[in-house]
Design a protein around this motif. Sequence first.
Motif, mmCIF file in Angstrom:
data_model
loop_
_atom_site.group_PDB
_atom_site.id
_atom_site.type_symbol
_atom_site.label_atom_id
_atom_site.label_comp_id
_atom_site.label_asym_id
_atom_site.label_seq_id
_atom_site.Cartn_x
_atom_site.Cartn_y
_atom_site.Cartn_z
ATOM 1 N N GLU A 1 0.872 -1.165 -0.021
ATOM 2 C CA GLU A 1 0.002 0.117 0.038
ATOM 3 C C GLU A 1 0.798 1.221 0.162
ATOM 4 N N GLU A 2 1.772 1.229 0.937
ATOM 5 C CA GLU A 2 2.909 2.482 0.903
ATOM 6 C C GLU A 2 3.486 2.642 -0.410
ATOM 7 N N VAL B 1 0.909 3.992 -3.049
ATOM 8 C CA VAL B 1 0.482 5.514 -2.328
ATOM 9 C C VAL B 1 1.821 6.392 -2.978
ATOM 10 N N LEU C 1 1.715 6.706 -6.801
ATOM 11 C CA LEU C 1 0.377 7.610 -7.395
ATOM 12 C C LEU C 1 0.931 9.157 -6.792
ATOM 13 N N LYS C 2 1.770 9.571 -5.725
ATOM 14 C CA LYS C 2 1.813 10.878 -5.264
ATOM 15 C C LYS C 2 2.748 11.228 -6.377
ATOM 16 N N ARG D 1 1.191 12.007 -9.737
ATOM 17 C CA ARG D 1 0.054 13.108 -9.543
ATOM 18 C C ARG D 1 1.007 14.624 -9.396
ATOM 19 N N ALA E 1 -8.345 9.925 -10.688
ATOM 20 C CA ALA E 1 -8.653 8.427 -9.997
ATOM 21 C C ALA E 1 -7.945 7.508 -10.527
ATOM 22 N N GLY F 1 -6.873 -2.675 -6.024
ATOM 23 C CA GLY F 1 -7.291 -1.260 -5.034
ATOM 24 C C GLY F 1 -7.384 -0.188 -5.840
ATOM 25 N N THR F 2 -8.331 0.732 -5.373
ATOM 26 C CA THR F 2 -8.553 1.982 -6.157
ATOM 27 C C THR F 2 -8.383 3.516 -5.153
ATOM 28 N N TRP F 3 -8.253 4.268 -5.740
ATOM 29 C CA TRP F 3 -8.072 5.555 -5.092
ATOM 30 C C TRP F 3 -8.784 6.535 -5.897
ATOM 31 N N ASP F 4 -9.392 7.374 -4.913
ATOM 32 C CA ASP F 4 -10.255 8.809 -5.433
ATOM 33 C C ASP F 4 -11.256 8.260 -6.316
#
Length: 191
Positions: free
Chosen positions: A27-28, A31, A34-35, A38, A46, A62-65
């Motif tokens: 997960e880390e 994340v 993706l950071k 972005r 998303a 997993g999904t984000w936003d």
Amino acid sequence: NLDSKSQDEINNLRELAAAVSLAQTREEIVVELLKIIRDKIIPYGAAALYLGSDDLGFSLNGTWDLTEADTKEIERQRTAGFLQWVVKSHMPMAMPAEGKYPTALYVPMKAGNRVTGILLLLTPRAVDEFTQSDQDRMSLLCSQAAVALENAGLVEQVLQMKQYNENILLSLTSGLIAVDLGGRVTTLNPA
């Protein structure tokens, strides 16, 4: 002599490598990936991550936003067979979306010669705005993250096995002592 754009790309990769080396879990890692995407490459709306293999297939990990509309678009994209095309081609793919939904950008996550995951970004940018340079940078970042994800998975397996073995030792009613070649106790249970 590198131009400033090439130097930025190298710095992005170094930043990801540093962030990934500090990340402890899958997960880390995602994340952090993706950071960086972005902040440095594509201001997506998303994201979805599919993990798996050619043999077993890929499933949504997993999904984000996500908004409700994004969820519908991801399902539409999945049923259209785009994931399979990305896995077979090992190439990123930008797809126009239907109606008011954003554009979808698929990026294979390659570890060696295998695709181990696919990152799907939904973004309001038009397909023709994704340059080859954008796709190349995304591919490099995602491949580096794929290796880190595999390593994190292996670490998780080792930790699970260690916990399993400790649980067995703790549940034994007989005493157990293990010593190394020097006669030093390396393991013992409460009994």
